[in-house]
Write a protein that holds these residues in place. Structure first.
Motif, mmCIF file in Angstrom:
data_model
loop_
_atom_site.group_PDB
_atom_site.id
_atom_site.type_symbol
_atom_site.label_atom_id
_atom_site.label_comp_id
_atom_site.label_asym_id
_atom_site.label_seq_id
_atom_site.Cartn_x
_atom_site.Cartn_y
_atom_site.Cartn_z
ATOM 1 N N LEU A 1 0.927 -1.406 0.024
ATOM 2 C CA LEU A 1 -0.011 0.057 0.012
ATOM 3 C C LEU A 1 0.817 1.218 -0.147
ATOM 4 O O LEU A 1 1.716 1.365 0.780
ATOM 5 C CB LEU A 1 -0.940 0.063 1.064
ATOM 6 N N ASP A 2 0.731 2.212 -1.134
ATOM 7 C CA ASP A 2 1.487 3.510 -0.972
ATOM 8 C C ASP A 2 0.877 4.332 0.302
ATOM 9 O O ASP A 2 -0.123 4.063 0.969
ATOM 10 C CB ASP A 2 1.540 4.014 -2.278
ATOM 11 N N PRO A 3 1.414 5.403 0.350
ATOM 12 C CA PRO A 3 0.772 6.341 1.565
ATOM 13 C C PRO A 3 -0.597 6.671 1.533
ATOM 14 O O PRO A 3 -1.123 7.406 2.214
ATOM 15 C CB PRO A 3 1.629 7.691 1.493
ATOM 16 N N TYR A 4 -1.069 6.639 0.302
ATOM 17 C CA TYR A 4 -2.316 6.875 -0.113
ATOM 18 C C TYR A 4 -3.350 5.877 -0.290
ATOM 19 O O TYR A 4 -4.599 6.153 -0.540
ATOM 20 C CB TYR A 4 -2.369 7.809 -1.487
ATOM 21 N N GLY A 5 -2.958 4.848 0.144
ATOM 22 C CA GLY A 5 -4.028 3.569 0.214
ATOM 23 C C GLY A 5 -4.099 2.833 -0.851
ATOM 24 O O GLY A 5 -4.979 2.106 -1.045
ATOM 25 N N VAL A 6 -3.328 3.231 -2.006
ATOM 26 C CA VAL A 6 -3.419 2.520 -3.199
ATOM 27 C C VAL A 6 -2.465 1.224 -3.244
ATOM 28 O O VAL A 6 -1.239 1.096 -2.721
ATOM 29 C CB VAL A 6 -2.899 3.422 -4.592
ATOM 30 N N VAL A 7 -3.195 -0.079 -3.645
ATOM 31 C CA VAL A 7 -2.361 -1.156 -3.986
ATOM 32 C C VAL A 7 -1.469 -1.287 -5.007
ATOM 33 O O VAL A 7 -2.027 -0.855 -6.057
ATOM 34 C CB VAL A 7 -3.442 -2.257 -4.034
ATOM 35 N N ARG A 8 -0.322 -1.420 -4.999
ATOM 36 C CA ARG A 8 0.600 -1.363 -5.788
ATOM 37 C C ARG A 8 1.683 -2.665 -5.974
ATOM 38 O O ARG A 8 1.420 -3.441 -5.169
ATOM 39 C CB ARG A 8 1.572 -0.084 -5.982
ATOM 40 N N GLN A 9 2.228 -2.797 -6.931
ATOM 41 C CA GLN A 9 3.342 -3.724 -7.108
ATOM 42 C C GLN A 9 4.705 -3.179 -6.828
ATOM 43 O O GLN A 9 5.328 -2.386 -7.561
ATOM 44 C CB GLN A 9 3.099 -4.558 -8.437
ATOM 45 N N SER A 10 5.483 -3.891 -6.082
ATOM 46 C CA SER A 10 6.808 -3.622 -6.072
ATOM 47 C C SER A 10 7.707 -4.837 -6.743
ATOM 48 O O SER A 10 7.646 -5.944 -6.503
ATOM 49 C CB SER A 10 7.386 -3.483 -4.485
ATOM 50 N N TRP A 11 8.644 -4.220 -7.629
ATOM 51 C CA TRP A 11 9.254 -5.185 -8.539
ATOM 52 C C TRP A 11 10.488 -5.109 -8.328
ATOM 53 O O TRP A 11 11.149 -4.315 -7.967
ATOM 54 C CB TRP A 11 9.074 -4.763 -10.082
ATOM 55 N N PRO A 12 11.303 -6.505 -8.598
ATOM 56 C CA PRO A 12 12.635 -6.380 -8.321
ATOM 57 C C PRO A 12 13.487 -5.282 -9.391
ATOM 58 O O PRO A 12 13.154 -5.017 -10.299
ATOM 59 C CB PRO A 12 13.319 -7.688 -8.870
ATOM 60 N N VAL A 13 14.347 -4.704 -8.743
ATOM 61 C CA VAL A 13 15.189 -3.730 -9.648
ATOM 62 C C VAL A 13 16.194 -4.249 -10.519
ATOM 63 O O VAL A 13 16.430 -5.336 -10.318
ATOM 64 C CB VAL A 13 15.953 -2.591 -8.459
ATOM 65 N N ARG A 14 16.833 -3.195 -11.360
ATOM 66 C CA ARG A 14 17.509 -3.866 -12.538
ATOM 67 C C ARG A 14 18.888 -3.071 -12.446
ATOM 68 O O ARG A 14 18.737 -1.815 -12.082
ATOM 69 C CB ARG A 14 16.824 -3.756 -13.886
ATOM 70 N N ALA A 15 20.010 -3.595 -12.957
ATOM 71 C CA ALA A 15 21.235 -2.868 -12.775
ATOM 72 C C ALA A 15 21.000 -1.548 -13.497
ATOM 73 O O ALA A 15 21.656 -0.565 -13.228
ATOM 74 C CB ALA A 15 22.239 -3.829 -13.242
ATOM 75 N N GLU A 16 20.286 -1.389 -14.708
ATOM 76 C CA GLU A 16 20.244 -0.453 -15.512
ATOM 77 C C GLU A 16 19.556 0.991 -14.867
ATOM 78 O O GLU A 16 19.950 2.245 -15.304
ATOM 79 C CB GLU A 16 19.240 -0.759 -16.914
ATOM 80 N N LEU A 17 18.775 0.698 -13.941
ATOM 81 C CA LEU A 17 18.222 1.906 -13.158
ATOM 82 C C LEU A 17 19.323 2.769 -12.503
ATOM 83 O O LEU A 17 19.202 3.793 -12.712
ATOM 84 C CB LEU A 17 17.066 1.286 -12.135
ATOM 85 N N ILE A 18 20.138 1.900 -11.912
ATOM 86 C CA ILE A 18 21.203 2.799 -11.268
ATOM 87 C C ILE A 18 22.316 3.038 -11.920
ATOM 88 O O ILE A 18 22.939 4.229 -11.929
ATOM 89 C CB ILE A 18 21.777 2.035 -9.860
ATOM 90 N N THR A 19 22.682 2.480 -12.853
ATOM 91 C CA THR A 19 23.702 2.747 -13.894
ATOM 92 C C THR A 19 23.092 3.726 -14.939
ATOM 93 O O THR A 19 23.983 4.875 -15.424
ATOM 94 C CB THR A 19 24.389 1.713 -14.676
ATOM 95 N N GLY A 20 22.020 3.850 -15.271
ATOM 96 C CA GLY A 20 21.306 4.885 -15.935
ATOM 97 C C GLY A 20 21.271 6.233 -15.172
ATOM 98 O O GLY A 20 21.475 7.401 -15.937
#
Length: 249
Positions: A195-214
């Motif tokens: 649940l995000d701070p506004y009560g919305v159900v979301r999905q947390s996915w594994p991170v990828r190396a490209e996110l931080i290298t990008g």
């Protein structure tokens, strides 16, 4: 499904689950995704830690965390997150300092963005706030310190990556440390709901190396290096040198 900032405090791994993960992850009851940055590129052990929030810290976790001798906790969450899930640090001899890295959210718009959108947003808008957080580490008796956001992955990951690059840690080590958040949050086998701070159900996915290298590539394209980025947002050359002298062996 959207890859969004992980703001959940639910489904925290148990101590035994963390202990079963090889490598640098530390097992403290009630603290997710905890590790010492010491040893990376010559950083001194026991000075700087990263983790998820301390909102679920247990009495036993407090006792164990107190043995780290922490003096400062840097909280990168936004005010609503801090209000809804305050850190349980009353029994720790620490100074807390808030440095929110996200722009003011309105109805959860920011928290609903893709990580591919969030990371550039933080790089483009939070430079001065990240400098302020790093400057806090240079205050008298500030160390040892712990830096965290909600689960210690995205906002914490970007700030830590910039600091490690400033300290001349090789990018492969920066990326490896970043990817430890997948086992640290139990995301190796797939996503989790939260649940995000506004009560919305979301999905947390594994991170990828490209996110931080990008994110690091964006910094270098515009400023030449993490140091250039931080200097452009207010860090002084003397402070950069002091961070190196203080945190490296």
């Amino acid at each position: 499904m959207d890859e969004v900032l992980t703001d959940a405090l639910t489904a925290a791994p148990t101590e035994g689950r963390l202990l079963a993960i090889p490598g640098r992850l530390l097992a403290i009851p009630g603290v997710r995704n905890l590790r010492d940055l010491g040893g990376l590129g010559g950083l001194r052990p026991g000075l700087l830690y990263r983790s998820g929030s301390l909102a679920l810290l247990t009495e036993e976790g407090t006792r164990q965390l107190a043995e780290f001798g922490l003096r400062t906790v840097l909280d990168l969450r936004d005010p609503l997150e801090q209000e809804q899930h305050p850190d349980r640090t009353a029994q720790l001899a620490v100074e807390q300092a808030a440095f929110p890295l996200l722009p003011a959210d309105h109805g959860g718009a920011v928290h609903g963005m893709l990580l591919d959108e969030i990371y550039p947003l933080i790089i483009d808008t939070a430079g001065a706030m990240m400098v302020a957080a790093l400057r806090r580490l240079l205050e008298p008796a500030a160390l040892p310190a712990l830096v965290h956001c909600a689960v210690g992955r995205d906002r914490t990951g970007i700030l830590v990556a910039l600091l490690l690059d400033l300290l001349e840690v090789p990018e492969e080590q920066i990326t490896a440390d970043y990817l430890l958040s997948n086992p640290g949050l139990g995301l190796v086998d797939g996503p989790e709901e939260y649940l995000d701070p506004y009560g919305v159900v979301r999905q947390s996915w594994p991170v990828r190396a490209e996110l931080i290298t990008g994110a690091l590539a964006r910094v270098r394209e515009r400023h030449g290096s993490a140091e250039g980025y931080l200097l452009a947002h207010g860090l002084t050359a003397a402070e950069a040198a002091e961070l190196r002298a203080t945190l490296r062996e």
